[in-house]
Motif scaffolding. Structure first.
Motif, PDB file in Angstrom:
ATOM      1  N   ARG A  21      -6.402  -8.288   6.200  1.00  0.00           N
ATOM      2  CA  ARG A  21      -5.957  -6.989   6.690  1.00  0.00           C
ATOM      3  C   ARG A  21      -6.641  -6.704   8.022  1.00  0.00           C
ATOM      4  O   ARG A  21      -7.857  -6.896   8.157  1.00  0.00           O
ATOM      5  CB  ARG A  21      -6.309  -5.888   5.691  1.00  0.00           C
ATOM      6  N   ARG A  42      -2.227  -2.151   6.785  1.00  0.00           N
ATOM      7  CA  ARG A  42      -1.679  -2.926   5.667  1.00  0.00           C
ATOM      8  C   ARG A  42      -0.533  -3.847   6.086  1.00  0.00           C
ATOM      9  O   ARG A  42       0.161  -3.604   7.070  1.00  0.00           O
ATOM     10  CB  ARG A  42      -1.219  -1.981   4.555  1.00  0.00           C
ATOM     11  N   GLY A  44       2.544  -6.084   3.864  1.00  0.00           N
ATOM     12  CA  GLY A  44       3.099  -6.317   2.536  1.00  0.00           C
ATOM     13  C   GLY A  44       4.482  -6.933   2.579  1.00  0.00           C
ATOM     14  O   GLY A  44       5.140  -6.975   3.628  1.00  0.00           O
ATOM     15  N   TRP A  53       1.255  -5.743  -1.624  1.00  0.00           N
ATOM     16  CA  TRP A  53       0.416  -5.685  -0.429  1.00  0.00           C
ATOM     17  C   TRP A  53      -0.501  -6.904  -0.412  1.00  0.00           C
ATOM     18  O   TRP A  53      -0.820  -7.468  -1.462  1.00  0.00           O
ATOM     19  CB  TRP A  53      -0.414  -4.400  -0.409  1.00  0.00           C
ATOM     20  N   GLU A  55      -3.565  -7.301  -0.133  1.00  0.00           N
ATOM     21  CA  GLU A  55      -4.837  -7.238  -0.855  1.00  0.00           C
ATOM     22  C   GLU A  55      -4.676  -7.435  -2.358  1.00  0.00           C
ATOM     23  O   GLU A  55      -5.681  -7.533  -3.083  1.00  0.00           O
ATOM     24  CB  GLU A  55      -5.550  -5.911  -0.592  1.00  0.00           C
ATOM     25  N   ASP A  56      -3.432  -7.497  -2.861  1.00  0.00           N
ATOM     26  CA  ASP A  56      -3.223  -7.678  -4.297  1.00  0.00           C
ATOM     27  C   ASP A  56      -3.832  -8.994  -4.771  1.00  0.00           C
ATOM     28  O   ASP A  56      -3.799 -10.014  -4.068  1.00  0.00           O
ATOM     29  CB  ASP A  56      -1.729  -7.655  -4.624  1.00  0.00           C
ATOM     30  N   HIS A 119       1.920  -1.780   8.387  1.00  0.00           N
ATOM     31  CA  HIS A 119       1.480  -0.383   8.378  1.00  0.00           C
ATOM     32  C   HIS A 119       0.375  -0.195   9.408  1.00  0.00           C
ATOM     33  O   HIS A 119      -0.570  -0.990   9.473  1.00  0.00           O
ATOM     34  CB  HIS A 119       0.961  -0.018   6.980  1.00  0.00           C
ATOM     35  N   TRP A 180       2.605   4.173   4.100  1.00  0.00           N
ATOM     36  CA  TRP A 180       2.633   2.857   3.469  1.00  0.00           C
ATOM     37  C   TRP A 180       3.164   2.924   2.043  1.00  0.00           C
ATOM     38  O   TRP A 180       3.751   1.953   1.548  1.00  0.00           O
ATOM     39  CB  TRP A 180       1.249   2.212   3.507  1.00  0.00           C
ATOM     40  N   GLU A 184       6.916   0.655  -0.743  1.00  0.00           N
ATOM     41  CA  GLU A 184       6.803  -0.070  -2.007  1.00  0.00           C
ATOM     42  C   GLU A 184       8.110  -0.166  -2.778  1.00  0.00           C
ATOM     43  O   GLU A 184       8.221  -0.956  -3.716  1.00  0.00           O
ATOM     44  CB  GLU A 184       5.688   0.556  -2.847  1.00  0.00           C
ATOM     45  N   THR A 201       4.821   3.028   9.358  1.00  0.00           N
ATOM     46  CA  THR A 201       5.103   1.749   8.711  1.00  0.00           C
ATOM     47  C   THR A 201       6.444   1.255   9.233  1.00  0.00           C
ATOM     48  O   THR A 201       7.399   2.031   9.327  1.00  0.00           O
ATOM     49  CB  THR A 201       5.152   1.901   7.182  1.00  0.00           C
TER      50      THR A 201
END
Length: 669
Positions: A21, A42, A44, A53, A55-56, A119, A180, A184, A201
């Motif tokens: 990120r 971010r 994703g 995203w 970081e998942d 983002h 952000w 989703e 975003t």
């Protein structure tokens, strides 16, 4: 969280965390301003109604650079989404634009609608008040701006240019998380404009065949006016982002290998880190000369401040690495910047901003009711010493001429004035910025400065000054032997504190900084006192765990992990302190076999401690090896470069082989 894979060009710097990120965006100076102030930017992906995203936890990440360049090589796999992404990030070597190329591989055996989202959570000029974000139909891009800072976000693939959808809104006000969240479900609301504390975003759609791939290029163009970023966006489209990425990759390969140094005596992985360290150093150097210690905003949470400043000591020692590596343009810029900072007083204060303004400080101007100088004297001394190293290497008389008075003569005359009755420097703060007194490191670096100033004065025909500077250096060396050396301990003190009767109280704590005894020419490296000093320092300060490495000093409290077993872990291991042992081993080696056996373990230690990308932190956890404090630390990388080049020079001396390969014959090539 340490920063990884920094990319930049001296005007623009982008840093990432371990999740890939973006965390810091510095423009128009390296170190000023950080337009993200550390907030997460971010990234994703949506596919078949599922979103993730970056970081998942399900993402598998390999975060590296392409070899010998400042273009990243990132591989991301999400088995649940049945997608594999290959990303290349770069800041153009010349223009203020950040690129990300994304190749999306569809691992499924069916066609896919894949949507990629970026983002941006900016706080322009490090303040979210008064920002504006709007969709610009003339460029099919989102533009975020305030006053004279503009950021244009755009994308293209092989079929079309311009973002497909966007969301613009409010963040961190009235419970708003930011736009952000809108991504989703795979759709963005297309609000046209928002002002205040805003974020944006943007999304781009890719239709990818079964087991096939699609790609896109995204970019952020930076500038000071709308017309400026609009024109830059036009040039990107005309030139092509792929071509700009390619030329940037080629430029950095040329830059880091411009000197024909024969690096074959180094193992391949050490050689790779040698070139990587030069490139990481470059990302932390502003084009106007400031050499920034580190640009990692996470450290702000520990003390309310950061490392995005130029300490003249760090700068001088990094400049020495640049000199050895043949990067004369950058070392010249640093010395010009230094002349701008020093003013008329003949000494440097604590630290400086990238623009040359005096930066924040914790050194007081008054102690115990008495006025004192809030300085670390070694910072002044090391700039003089490093400038001499530059001149001896490049012999650029016209460059040195205007710097002789402000950066050599005046500082050296001030050094002679700022001495006690024994000829030692008066008290100042130590290089660790923790203690005030007369440090061995400061005395040794000041002897080096006076010798450098004497050589300059002789060159400029000022023999009276040359004699005064040389006499001052010799007197200081004698006083150092008499007053800082402890016969009973068989080594030098790290610090002397003056007593009222003219004597000194010695602090005999083992401190890695005493490597300065030989590093700046105060003593020969093979002097028995120096040999014993370095032996005792390693014995006392080596970390006796599987991690190894050298601590700064006994009972080092900065980010301290071990508070009980100090014999085993006197402090956290630092890259610079570990490599100072290597510098001494190089100087005293008398055979190639001894050189390799005594030095290579230190270089191998650095390779083991570096991130997979090659980035090195300031220090490490003594039990896990995890990076601690800022990462990357410019000083860590510059010291690795210095040790590698000292090693290669000594190897050439011992073998009788040239250190440099023959230059190519372009006339017949």
């Amino acid at each position: 969280m340490p920063r990884d894979i920094p990319v930049g060009n001296g005007d623009l710097l982008i840093t990432f965390d371990r999740h890939y990120r973006i965390r810091d965006l510095f423009y128009p100076y390296v170190g000023r301003y950080n337009h993200s102030i550390g907030h997460v930017q971010r990234f994703g992906v949506w596919a078949d109604g599922e979103f993730a995203w970056i970081e998942d936890d399900e993402w598998e990440r390999e975060i590296r650079y392409k070899a010998d360049t400042l273009v990243t090589d990132v591989r991301l796999v999400h088995k649940g989404l049945e997608l594999e992404l290959h990303c290349s990030d770069a800041v153009d070597f010349h223009e203020p634009v950040y690129f990300r190329k994304i190749v999306v591989h569809n691992l499924a055996d069916r066609p896919r609608d894949v949507r990629v989202f970026f983002h941006l959570d900016l706080s322009i000029a490090e303040n979210a008040v008064g920002d504006t974000a709007n969709y610009d139909p003339s460029t099919s891009a989102v533009i975020i701006y305030k006053q004279d800072n503009y950021f244009l976000v755009n994308c293209c693939d092989q079929h079309k240019c311009g973002i497909d959808h966007w969301a613009i809104g409010t963040k961190r006000l009235g419970g708003a998380e930011g736009t952000w969240r809108d991504a989703e479900d795979g759709k963005l609301g297309r609000n046209a404009i928002s002002q205040g504390s805003v974020d944006a975003t943007v999304g781009f759609n890719l239709q990818i065949p079964a087991k096939g791939e699609g790609h896109l290029h995204a970019w952020i163009a930076f500038g000071h006016a709308y017309d400026e970023v609009k024109d830059l966006n036009r040039r990107i489209l005309e030139t092509g982002p792929e071509r700009m990425l390619g030329r940037t990759e080629a430029y950095w390969k040329l830059w880091c290998r411009k000197e024909p140094v024969d690096t074959t005596p180094l193992p391949e992985h050490v050689r790779d880190l040698f070139y990587r360290s030069q490139l990481v150093m470059r990302t932390q150097i502003d084009n106007r000369g400031a050499i920034i210690a580190a640009n990692d905003s996470d450290v702000t949470q520990f003390g309310g401040d950061h490392y995005s400043y130029c300490w003249m000591r760090d700068g001088a020692l990094v400049a020495y690495a640049l000199i050895l590596a043949g990067q004369s343009e950058l070392s010249r810029s640093f010395f010009r910047y230094s002349a701008k900072c020093i003013g008329d007083q003949g000494y440097f204060l604590h630290k400086y901003s990238p623009t040359g303004a005096l930066a924040s400080s914790w050194h007081p101007w008054m102690l115990d009711g008495q006025r004192v100088l809030p300085i670390q004297q070694d910072e002044t001394s090391l700039v003089v010493w490093a400038l001499r190293k530059h001149f001896e290497t490049f012999r650029d008389v016209e460059f040195v001429k205007p710097l002789y008075e402000p950066l050599v003569a005046k500082p050296a005359e001030w050094i002679l004035e700022y001495r006690d009755h024994n000829g030692l420097p008066l008290p100042s703060w130590d290089l660790w910025e923790e203690r005030r007194g007369i440090q061995t490191f400061t005395v040794a670096s000041t002897i080096g400065a006076l010798n450098a100033a004497a050589a300059f004065a002789r060159d400029f025909g000022e023999l009276d000054r040359a004699a005064a500077f040389k006499e001052g250096a010799e007197r200081m060396r004698g006083a150092m032997k008499r007053h800082l050396y402890n016969e009973q301990a068989g080594r030098f003190a790290r610090l002397a504190v003056p007593n009222d009767d003219g004597t000194y109280r010695l602090d005999m704590t083992c401190d890695s900084a005493n490597f300065a005894l030989f590093a700046f020419g105060a003593f020969e490296a093979n002097d028995p006192k120096v040999i014993e000093e370095m032996r005792q320092l390693k014995e006392a300060l080596w970390i006796k765990t599987d991690i190894g490495g050298c601590a700064r000093y006994q009972r080092d409290y900065y980010h301290q992990i071990e508070r009980n077993d100090i014999e085993k872990v006197p402090g956290n291991p630092w890259v610079i302190c570990t490599l100072w042992q290597a510098q001494h081993a190089i100087e005293v080696a008398s055979s190639v076999d001894e050189l390799r056996k005594t030095v290579m373990p230190y270089l191998e230690w650095c390779v083991q401690r570096a991130e997979p990308s090659g980035v090195m932190a300031e220090q490490f956890h003594p039990y896990t090896g995890d990076p601690i404090s800022v990462s990357p630390l410019t000083w860590s990388h510059s010291t690795f470069v210095v040790v590698c080049l000292h090693y290669l020079r000594k190897h050439a001396e011992l073998t009788g082989k040239p250190m440099f390969k023959p230059a190519p014959d372009f006339a017949t090539a």
